[in-house]
Design an enzyme around this catalytic site. Structure first.
Site, PDB file in Angstrom:
ATOM      1  N   SER A  71       0.795  -1.231   0.000  1.00  0.00           N
ATOM      2  CA  SER A  71       0.000   0.000   0.000  1.00  0.00           C
ATOM      3  C   SER A  71       0.827   1.280   0.000  1.00  0.00           C
ATOM      4  O   SER A  71       0.279   2.347  -0.299  1.00  0.00           O
ATOM      5  CB  SER A  71      -0.891   0.040   1.237  1.00  0.00           C
ATOM      6  OG  SER A  71      -2.173  -0.370   0.920  1.00  0.00           O
ATOM      7  N   LYS A  74       0.649   3.480  -2.994  1.00  0.00           N
ATOM      8  CA  LYS A  74      -0.524   4.331  -3.286  1.00  0.00           C
ATOM      9  C   LYS A  74      -0.171   5.821  -3.235  1.00  0.00           C
ATOM     10  O   LYS A  74      -0.708   6.626  -3.994  1.00  0.00           O
ATOM     11  CB  LYS A  74      -1.642   4.036  -2.273  1.00  0.00           C
ATOM     12  CG  LYS A  74      -2.215   2.619  -2.392  1.00  0.00           C
ATOM     13  CD  LYS A  74      -3.123   2.300  -1.204  1.00  0.00           C
ATOM     14  CE  LYS A  74      -3.704   0.900  -1.291  1.00  0.00           C
ATOM     15  NZ  LYS A  74      -4.439   0.516  -0.062  1.00  0.00           N
ATOM     16  N   TYR A 197      -2.553  -2.041 -10.649  1.00  0.00           N
ATOM     17  CA  TYR A 197      -2.583  -1.879  -9.188  1.00  0.00           C
ATOM     18  C   TYR A 197      -1.845  -3.038  -8.502  1.00  0.00           C
ATOM     19  O   TYR A 197      -1.026  -2.831  -7.599  1.00  0.00           O
ATOM     20  CB  TYR A 197      -4.037  -1.784  -8.712  1.00  0.00           C
ATOM     21  CG  TYR A 197      -4.170  -1.863  -7.209  1.00  0.00           C
ATOM     22  CD1 TYR A 197      -3.821  -0.780  -6.407  1.00  0.00           C
ATOM     23  CD2 TYR A 197      -4.622  -3.032  -6.584  1.00  0.00           C
ATOM     24  CE1 TYR A 197      -3.922  -0.863  -5.024  1.00  0.00           C
ATOM     25  CE2 TYR A 197      -4.721  -3.113  -5.211  1.00  0.00           C
ATOM     26  CZ  TYR A 197      -4.360  -2.028  -4.429  1.00  0.00           C
ATOM     27  OH  TYR A 197      -4.450  -2.112  -3.060  1.00  0.00           O
ATOM     28  N   TYR A 249      -4.435   3.416   7.681  1.00  0.00           N
ATOM     29  CA  TYR A 249      -5.646   2.587   7.777  1.00  0.00           C
ATOM     30  C   TYR A 249      -6.605   3.186   8.812  1.00  0.00           C
ATOM     31  O   TYR A 249      -6.650   4.401   8.969  1.00  0.00           O
ATOM     32  CB  TYR A 249      -5.287   1.131   8.123  1.00  0.00           C
ATOM     33  CG  TYR A 249      -4.307   0.490   7.175  1.00  0.00           C
ATOM     34  CD1 TYR A 249      -4.547   0.452   5.809  1.00  0.00           C
ATOM     35  CD2 TYR A 249      -3.147  -0.101   7.639  1.00  0.00           C
ATOM     36  CE1 TYR A 249      -3.658  -0.153   4.933  1.00  0.00           C
ATOM     37  CE2 TYR A 249      -2.248  -0.723   6.772  1.00  0.00           C
ATOM     38  CZ  TYR A 249      -2.511  -0.736   5.427  1.00  0.00           C
ATOM     39  OH  TYR A 249      -1.636  -1.341   4.565  1.00  0.00           O
ATOM     40  N   VAL A 267       0.751  -3.693   3.995  1.00  0.00           N
ATOM     41  CA  VAL A 267       0.557  -4.983   4.668  1.00  0.00           C
ATOM     42  C   VAL A 267       1.790  -5.895   4.643  1.00  0.00           C
ATOM     43  O   VAL A 267       1.800  -6.911   5.327  1.00  0.00           O
ATOM     44  CB  VAL A 267      -0.648  -5.778   4.125  1.00  0.00           C
ATOM     45  CG1 VAL A 267      -1.955  -5.129   4.513  1.00  0.00           C
ATOM     46  CG2 VAL A 267      -0.556  -5.981   2.635  1.00  0.00           C
TER      47      VAL A 267
HETATM   48  N1  GLU Z   1      -2.070  -5.225  -2.411  1.00  0.00           N
HETATM   49  C1  GLU Z   1      -2.750  -5.137  -1.155  1.00  0.00           C
HETATM   50  C2  GLU Z   1      -4.247  -5.209  -1.356  1.00  0.00           C
HETATM   51  O1  GLU Z   1      -4.720  -4.687  -2.321  1.00  0.00           O
HETATM   52  C3  GLU Z   1      -2.361  -3.839  -0.518  1.00  0.00           C
HETATM   53  C4  GLU Z   1      -2.968  -3.690   0.812  1.00  0.00           C
HETATM   54  C5  GLU Z   1      -2.166  -2.904   1.774  1.00  0.00           C
HETATM   55  O2  GLU Z   1      -0.935  -2.921   1.769  1.00  0.00           O
HETATM   56  O3  GLU Z   1      -2.813  -2.239   2.577  1.00  0.00           O
HETATM   57  O4  GLU Z   1      -4.937  -5.779  -0.582  1.00  0.00           O
END
Ligand code: GLU
Length: 331
Positions: A71, A74, A197, A249, A267
């Site tokens: 994540s 992002k 993504y 989060y 994550v």
């Molecule tokens: N690739 C993970 C997902 O889409 C990223 C989630 C994360 O790192 O929060 O669930």
């Protein structure tokens, strides 16, 4: 484990070493397993890195260990989408409102049908769908080129096993893409956007890379090592704002209250933290709490923020500049 390799005599380096020793054996948390490939990670890996905006590096632990960025990607893709489409257009597709919900929440803003922000999965998929390029290869290459500017290395790559693992098991992300297509938030090429993504999440980085990437944001978008402009400086404030309000989060509010710095976690166990105009911090430890944040990572950041008065609204921040402290040898 590799020991720190530069600035070894600095008091700040000693402090990082102390934090490392203090939390190295903390067993709390679990590695992410909903992406099957991530469950294979060594849970004991741990590293803390920092880089100042004038290019001084501090690092301890497994700082050269590669892991997928997840994540944290992002943040940087949001910057590229802003460059590609401009702020006003991006805002029509992705909001900037924290959700208080989990990262994989499927809820969209009822009034606008937009995903709430670019840091939750739905918003990130919508953001990725805005990246320009003639086809999937050109879009991927543009993403990789953008990450290369932040990281400052040419040999970056995507872990195909993690990519395939996410691609074949990411039904929830796929469902969100369908829903957003239904509401007109992403176009009919949503399968391509999902692939991109999953690819951005599977980019391999080290903890040292995270510190350089965070330092680039701290340095108004200029990589402190290569001096390359990684993102147009007019968008750095947008990126840092969503990191501050939405980056951790459903712990984002508490993080802003306690630690008070723009940050993003992933994550796989990474966290980046930006102290604007001063320093970028990266922490990596794959043991996660129930919200998906690295347990040791959060502890380390709490201590760094407290010890050096880094909270954005700490009265001490005005008089006590972190870089000045380092320069005086009191860090
Ligand atoms: N690739 C993970 C997902 O889409 C990223 C989630 C994360 O790192 O929060 O669930």
């Amino acid at each position: 484990m590799t020991e720190a390799n530069n600035n070894t005599s600095s008091p700040f380096q000693s402090f990082l070493q102390q934090l490392y020793s203090k939390y190295k054996s903390l067993p709390d948390g679990k590695v992410a397993s909903y992406i099957p490939e991530l469950a294979k990670v060594d849970p004991d890996l741990f590293s803390i890195c920092a880089m100042t905006t004038d290019g001084r590096g501090f690092e301890v632990g497994d700082f050269n260990q590669l892991f997928t960025i997840q994540s944290i990607s992002k943040v940087f893709v949001y910057g590229l989408a802003l460059e590609d489409r401009g702020r006003d257009y991006v805002l029509t597709r992705v909001g900037v409102e924290p959700t208080g919900d989990a990262f994989n929440s499927i809820i969209l803003d009822e009034r606008s049908q937009r995903p709430y922000n670019p840091m939750v999965n739905a918003g990130a998929i919508a953001t990725t769908s805005l990246i320009k390029g003639a086809g999937p290869t050109e879009r991927l290459n543009r993403l990789l080129e953008m990450f290369r500017r932040y990281i400052g290395r040419h040999d970056i790559f995507i872990d195909i096993s993690v990519f395939m693992s996410e691609r074949t098991t990411g039904h929830r992300n796929r469902a969100m893409a369908h829903l957003m297509h239904h509401f007109g938030m992403i176009d009919e090429k949503f399968d391509e956007a999902l692939d991109l993504y999953f690819q951005q999440c599977s980019l391999m980085v080290t903890c040292r890379d995270l510190a350089v990437m965070a330092a680039t944001l701290a340095n108004n978008g200029v990589n402190p090592i290569t001096k390359e402009q990684a993102v147009d400086c007019v968008y750095v404030k947008d990126i840092l704002s969503v990191m501050y309000t939405c980056g951790m989060y459903n712990f984002a509010g508490e993080w802003a209250y306690k630690i008070g710095l723009p940050a993003k976690s992933g994550v796989s166990g990474g966290i980046i933290v930006v102290v604007p105009n001063q320093i970028g911090i990266g922490v990596f430890s794959p043991l996660l709490d129930e919200r998906g944040n690295s347990v040791r990572g959060v502890k380390v950041c709490e201590e760094l923020s407290r010890q050096f008065g880094l909270h954005m609204f700490d009265a001490a921040m005005g008089s006590c500049k972190f870089l000045e402290m380092l320069n005086c040898g009191n860090g």
